[in-house]
Write a protein that holds these residues in place. Structure first.
Motif, PDB file in Angstrom:
ATOM      1  N   ALA A  57     -33.154  13.462   0.047  1.00 23.11           N
ATOM      2  CA  ALA A  57     -31.922  13.346  -0.738  1.00 23.11           C
ATOM      3  C   ALA A  57     -31.177  12.053  -0.413  1.00 23.11           C
ATOM      4  CB  ALA A  57     -31.027  14.560  -0.481  1.00 23.11           C
ATOM      5  N   ILE A  58     -31.159  11.684   0.875  1.00 23.11           N
ATOM      6  CA  ILE A  58     -30.527  10.412   1.256  1.00 23.11           C
ATOM      7  C   ILE A  58     -31.260   9.245   0.602  1.00 23.11           C
ATOM      8  CG2 ILE A  58     -30.047   8.883   3.207  1.00 23.11           C
ATOM      9  CD1 ILE A  58     -29.670  11.393   4.919  1.00 23.11           C
ATOM     10  N   TYR A  59     -32.588   9.322   0.587  1.00 21.71           N
ATOM     11  CA  TYR A  59     -33.368   8.260  -0.057  1.00 21.71           C
ATOM     12  C   TYR A  59     -33.075   8.191  -1.559  1.00 21.71           C
ATOM     13  CZ  TYR A  59     -37.456   6.191  -2.302  1.00 21.71           C
ATOM     14  OH  TYR A  59     -38.289   5.454  -3.112  1.00 21.71           O
ATOM     15  N   LEU A  60     -33.014   9.360  -2.228  1.00 20.99           N
ATOM     16  CA  LEU A  60     -32.745   9.371  -3.665  1.00 20.99           C
ATOM     17  C   LEU A  60     -31.369   8.801  -3.988  1.00 20.99           C
ATOM     18  CD1 LEU A  60     -34.134  12.838  -4.826  1.00 20.99           C
ATOM     19  CD2 LEU A  60     -35.050  10.589  -5.380  1.00 20.99           C
ATOM     20  N   SER A  61     -30.384   9.080  -3.133  1.00 22.45           N
ATOM     21  CA  SER A  61     -29.021   8.620  -3.416  1.00 22.45           C
ATOM     22  C   SER A  61     -28.887   7.105  -3.377  1.00 22.45           C
ATOM     23  CB  SER A  61     -28.047   9.243  -2.412  1.00 22.45           C
ATOM     24  OG  SER A  61     -28.296   8.766  -1.105  1.00 22.45           O
ATOM     25  N   THR A  62     -29.890   6.407  -2.854  1.00 23.37           N
ATOM     26  CA  THR A  62     -29.833   4.935  -2.785  1.00 23.37           C
ATOM     27  C   THR A  62     -30.582   4.266  -3.928  1.00 23.37           C
ATOM     28  OG1 THR A  62     -31.797   4.859  -1.349  1.00 23.37           O
ATOM     29  CG2 THR A  62     -29.651   5.044  -0.277  1.00 23.37           C
ATOM     30  N   LEU A  63     -31.077   5.057  -4.905  1.00 21.92           N
ATOM     31  CA  LEU A  63     -31.840   4.504  -6.018  1.00 21.92           C
ATOM     32  C   LEU A  63     -30.988   4.474  -7.282  1.00 21.92           C
ATOM     33  CD1 LEU A  63     -35.229   6.397  -5.490  1.00 21.92           C
ATOM     34  CD2 LEU A  63     -34.562   4.158  -4.594  1.00 21.92           C
ATOM     35  N   SER A  69     -35.358   1.069  -8.458  1.00 23.15           N
ATOM     36  CA  SER A  69     -34.878   0.001  -7.575  1.00 23.15           C
ATOM     37  C   SER A  69     -33.848   0.551  -6.609  1.00 23.15           C
ATOM     38  CB  SER A  69     -34.269  -1.150  -8.385  1.00 23.15           C
ATOM     39  OG  SER A  69     -33.152  -0.687  -9.134  1.00 23.15           O
ATOM     40  N   PHE A  70     -33.700  -0.139  -5.489  1.00 21.92           N
ATOM     41  CA  PHE A  70     -32.778   0.245  -4.424  1.00 21.92           C
ATOM     42  C   PHE A  70     -31.401  -0.367  -4.703  1.00 21.92           C
ATOM     43  CE2 PHE A  70     -30.773  -0.691  -0.334  1.00 21.92           C
ATOM     44  CZ  PHE A  70     -30.773   0.562   0.255  1.00 21.92           C
ATOM     45  N   ILE A  71     -30.356   0.490  -4.709  1.00 21.16           N
ATOM     46  CA  ILE A  71     -28.997  -0.005  -4.965  1.00 21.16           C
ATOM     47  C   ILE A  71     -28.049   0.306  -3.811  1.00 21.16           C
ATOM     48  CG2 ILE A  71     -29.248   0.126  -7.474  1.00 21.16           C
ATOM     49  CD1 ILE A  71     -27.634   2.708  -7.396  1.00 21.16           C
ATOM     50  N   GLY A  72     -28.555   0.834  -2.710  1.00 24.40           N
ATOM     51  CA  GLY A  72     -27.715   1.090  -1.545  1.00 24.40           C
ATOM     52  C   GLY A  72     -26.674   2.167  -1.795  1.00 24.40           C
ATOM     53  N   GLY A  74     -24.430   2.145  -4.065  1.00 24.04           N
ATOM     54  CA  GLY A  74     -23.890   1.973  -5.413  1.00 24.04           C
ATOM     55  C   GLY A  74     -23.482   3.279  -6.068  1.00 24.04           C
ATOM     56  N   ASN A  75     -24.282   4.328  -5.894  1.00 26.34           N
ATOM     57  CA  ASN A  75     -23.941   5.617  -6.506  1.00 26.34           C
ATOM     58  C   ASN A  75     -22.641   6.181  -5.938  1.00 26.34           C
ATOM     59  OD1 ASN A  75     -26.131   6.101  -8.359  1.00 26.34           O
ATOM     60  ND2 ASN A  75     -27.470   6.385  -6.584  1.00 26.34           N
ATOM     61  N   PHE A  76     -22.429   6.016  -4.644  1.00 22.10           N
ATOM     62  CA  PHE A  76     -21.192   6.502  -4.031  1.00 22.10           C
ATOM     63  C   PHE A  76     -19.983   5.704  -4.531  1.00 22.10           C
ATOM     64  CE2 PHE A  76     -24.579   7.679  -1.119  1.00 22.10           C
ATOM     65  CZ  PHE A  76     -24.285   8.991  -0.831  1.00 22.10           C
ATOM     66  N   GLU A  77     -20.162   4.404  -4.724  1.00 18.28           N
ATOM     67  CA  GLU A  77     -19.061   3.582  -5.242  1.00 18.28           C
ATOM     68  C   GLU A  77     -18.706   3.987  -6.665  1.00 18.28           C
ATOM     69  OE1 GLU A  77     -20.426  -0.393  -4.890  1.00 18.28           O
ATOM     70  OE2 GLU A  77     -20.322  -0.437  -2.691  1.00 18.28           O
ATOM     71  N   ILE A  78     -19.723   4.269  -7.482  1.00 18.48           N
ATOM     72  CA  ILE A  78     -19.461   4.712  -8.854  1.00 18.48           C
ATOM     73  C   ILE A  78     -18.735   6.049  -8.857  1.00 18.48           C
ATOM     74  CG2 ILE A  78     -20.569   5.445 -10.997  1.00 18.48           C
ATOM     75  CD1 ILE A  78     -22.783   3.400 -10.399  1.00 18.48           C
ATOM     76  N   ARG A 283     -27.672  10.107  -8.593  1.00 17.83           N
ATOM     77  CA  ARG A 283     -26.229  10.316  -8.484  1.00 17.83           C
ATOM     78  C   ARG A 283     -25.914  11.765  -8.140  1.00 17.83           C
ATOM     79  NH1 ARG A 283     -23.099   7.372 -13.048  1.00 17.83           N
ATOM     80  NH2 ARG A 283     -24.412   5.752 -12.128  1.00 17.83           N
ATOM     81  N   GLY A 284     -26.692  12.700  -8.639  1.00 18.47           N
ATOM     82  CA  GLY A 284     -26.514  14.094  -8.235  1.00 18.47           C
ATOM     83  C   GLY A 284     -26.756  14.288  -6.745  1.00 18.47           C
ATOM     84  N   ALA A 285     -27.771  13.580  -6.204  1.00 15.50           N
ATOM     85  CA  ALA A 285     -28.007  13.635  -4.757  1.00 15.50           C
ATOM     86  C   ALA A 285     -26.829  13.049  -3.997  1.00 15.50           C
ATOM     87  CB  ALA A 285     -29.293  12.884  -4.416  1.00 15.50           C
ATOM     88  N   ALA A 286     -26.232  11.988  -4.529  1.00  9.41           N
ATOM     89  CA  ALA A 286     -25.056  11.397  -3.881  1.00  9.41           C
ATOM     90  C   ALA A 286     -23.888  12.363  -3.872  1.00  9.41           C
ATOM     91  CB  ALA A 286     -24.671  10.095  -4.586  1.00  9.41           C
ATOM     92  N   VAL A 287     -23.720  13.127  -4.963  1.00 10.53           N
ATOM     93  CA  VAL A 287     -22.643  14.121  -5.010  1.00 10.53           C
ATOM     94  C   VAL A 287     -22.865  15.197  -3.951  1.00 10.53           C
ATOM     95  CG1 VAL A 287     -21.557  15.911  -6.415  1.00 10.53           C
ATOM     96  CG2 VAL A 287     -22.153  13.721  -7.447  1.00 10.53           C
ATOM     97  N   SER A 288     -24.096  15.684  -3.839  1.00 12.01           N
ATOM     98  CA  SER A 288     -24.373  16.751  -2.874  1.00 12.01           C
ATOM     99  C   SER A 288     -24.233  16.270  -1.436  1.00 12.01           C
ATOM    100  CB  SER A 288     -25.778  17.303  -3.103  1.00 12.01           C
ATOM    101  OG  SER A 288     -26.755  16.298  -2.872  1.00 12.01           O
TER     102      SER A 288
END
Length: 314
Positions: A57-63, A69-72, A74-78, A283-288
């Protein structure tokens, strides 16, 4: 004349070298090795069901959305720039904290009442009060949904029969939030009750007798005897319930589906909506994952307090 390492006994014979310490050390090492080998299946299960999904899940949240592609971060910032997600954070905290506090208070009251009931009567009441916790949450929430239904609400029928106004339980944001909390408290209070009841059973009666001899009232006995003896159980139970309540999904999904206007979403339901329904898995992984640092901080301080109290009692 220098003496060697062997010790001369009273009979004149050299004593055997002290190898007891080395033997015990080897035995301890052997026992720890055996214990580790026996725990390997459990470690493998935990790694397969907890550690690996969490790492993935941590890996998915960085895509990015297409997972190309890897965005670091970015999902958390959005997410933090989204007004809806900021509202989800606020709602999740209100929902979890309010529900846990109410469950803790009601569970302690029920446990205290059951503790003073004779043993035969306790069995019947324990079985009845544990039913909300035993029934599958989705099934019990569906029953509550029927009771909150605007057309066939049994609660509104009772209110109308008593001369009161009908309430839009799931139609207005405030009442919808209250409905979710009510169902969660109803389902989770028996867990607190049974944990606190077990803790009350473990408090020695001699402490209450000594407090009564010193002239303590019932409230003073509760404050200075019962609560201090139950602090660790209270902390662990609250922590466990807080984690489960933050991750609650089925009640919100069945009862309100996040509505009206996404005003009853919590982390789990919003992660499902963003990740599965909207097709944005990263982004769903970032939310969780967003609630992990919050819960980790709370768990750190609560467990540290438990350890400190254990050292004081040792």
């Amino acid at each position: 004349m220098a003496l060697d390492a062997t010790t001369i006994t009273e009979t004149g014979r050299p004593a055997a070298p002290a190898t007891g310490g080395m033997t015990l050390q080897r035995f301890a090492r052997r026992r720890s090795t055996i214990a580790f080998l026996m725990a390997l299946p459990l470690i493998a299960v935990i790694a397969g069901l907890v550690a690996w999904p969490a790492g993935y899940a941590i890996y998915l949240s960085t895509l990015n959305r297409r997972m190309t592609s890897f965005i670091g971060l970015g999902n958390f910032e959005i997410l933090l720039d989204s007004e809806t997600f900021r509202m989800v954070i606020w709602q999740s905290c209100i929902f979890a904290i309010t529900a846990v506090v109410l469950k803790a208070l009601l569970g302690f009251w029920l446990a205290h009442m059951l503790h003073h009931i004779p043993t035969k009567g306790q069995r019947v009441w324990r079985g009845m009060l544990l039913l909300p916790w035993v029934v599958p949450p989705a099934l019990s929430t569906l029953g509550w949904w029927w009771m909150f239904d605007p057309s066939y609400s049994s609660l509104n029928w009772l209110l109308t029969a008593m001369g009161g106004p009908s309430i839009p339980w799931l139609g207005e944001p405030g009442w919808a939030r209250a409905s979710v909390i009510i169902v969660n408290v109803w389902a989770g209070t028996p867990f607190f009750m049974i944990m606190y009841l077990a803790a009350l059973k473990s408090v020695p009666d001699q402490l209450y007798e000594a407090a009564a001899i010193d002239g303590a009232t019932g409230w003073q006995g509760l404050r200075f005897v019962t609560l201090p003896m139950m602090r660790n159980i209270i902390s662990i139970t609250v922590l466990f319930s807080l984690i489960v309540t933050f991750a609650n999904y089925d009640i919100v999904r069945v009862l309100t589906n996040g509505g009206p206007r996404d005003l009853t979403h919590v982390f789990a339901s919003y992660a499902f909506q963003v990740g599965v329904l909207s097709g944005n898995i990263p982004r769903g992984a970032a939310v969780s994952l967003f609630m992990f640092p919050l819960l980790a901080t709370v768990a750190f301080f609560m467990l540290r307090g438990v350890n400190q109290r254990n050292r004081e009692m040792a």
